[in-house]
Design an enzyme around this catalytic site. Structure first.
Site: not given
Ligand code: TZP
Ligand code: MG
Length: 208
Positions: A38, A107, A136
């Protein structure tokens, strides 16, 4: 698709000074069985180069490799799959490009999105953010473990819980019915990535 339960997503901002391939290799050795590249800031060429390196790594360790957003890069490096959000190319259109064999993950933040993804042929869905997260940009408000319970009850394809999941709160997520968990910062930002993944795996396997 091949079974998986510990899903590590790259987050290079969480490991300054360390190489993304080295960090992901530690995650794999610790028990991550699916890796996602990502990269929201790199040029197409930079994303491609990281994807090539991670494809090599994941083949070496026989784990699944997914590319976020970039279908062209995923196809160019022969990734196992792509991951798309609600604002990316719709699944049906993406499938026309990838063909039927590539894994497509979607998602979701609401059961309607989850049902639509299942109906349109997603191979798995992401369900989250379960908890608040800063990893995010423009993230929606937490869906809580209630959404995990709802997806567990109403969706038949595999789902991964994501968003703010840490060692200290993962039990709640597993108790809500998740069998697959996905993390950026808890894994990528760890000082000892391997042992964090080992701990998470033990929890997934009901060890502690
Ligand atoms: N999609 C929903 S929450 C997220 C993504 C890509 C971020 C997740 O990152 P983390 O650091 O595990 O909370
Ligand atoms: Mg996307």
């Amino acid at each position: 698709m091949k079974e998986f339960s510990l899903y590590a997503i790259t987050g290079e901002e969480f490991h300054p000074g360390k190489n993304v391939v080295d960090v992901m290799e530690e995650a794999i050795i610790g028990g991550a069985d699916i890796i996602q590249l990502r990269d929201k800031t790199g040029s197409k060429r930079e994303v491609l180069e990281k994807a090539q390196a991670l494809r090599e790594l994941t083949l070496k360790h026989n784990v699944i490799f997914i590319v976020n957003d970039h279908i062209d890069v995923a196809m160019a490096v022969n990734a196992d799959g792509i991951h798309l959000g609600q604002d990316d190319l719709p699944l049906t259109e993406a499938r026309k490009i990838t063909g039927k064999d590539m894994i497509i993950g979607i998602s979701t933040h609401h059961i309607d999105e989850a049902k639509a993804a299942e109906k349109e042929g997603a191979d798995y869905i992401g369900a989250g953010p379960v908890f608040a997260t800063n990893s995010k940009a423009d993230v929606t408000s937490p869906v809580t473990t209630d959404y995990i319970k709802q997806v567990k009850a109403e969706i038949s394809i595999p789902f991964v819980a994501i968003g703010g999941i840490k060692r200290h709160n993962v039990d709640e997520v597993l108790e809500a019915g998740a069998e697959r968990i996905c993390m950026i910062s808890e894994i990528s930002g760890a000082e000892d990535v391997r042992s964090v993944c080992m701990e998470l795996r033990a929890k997934l396997e009901g060890g502690n």
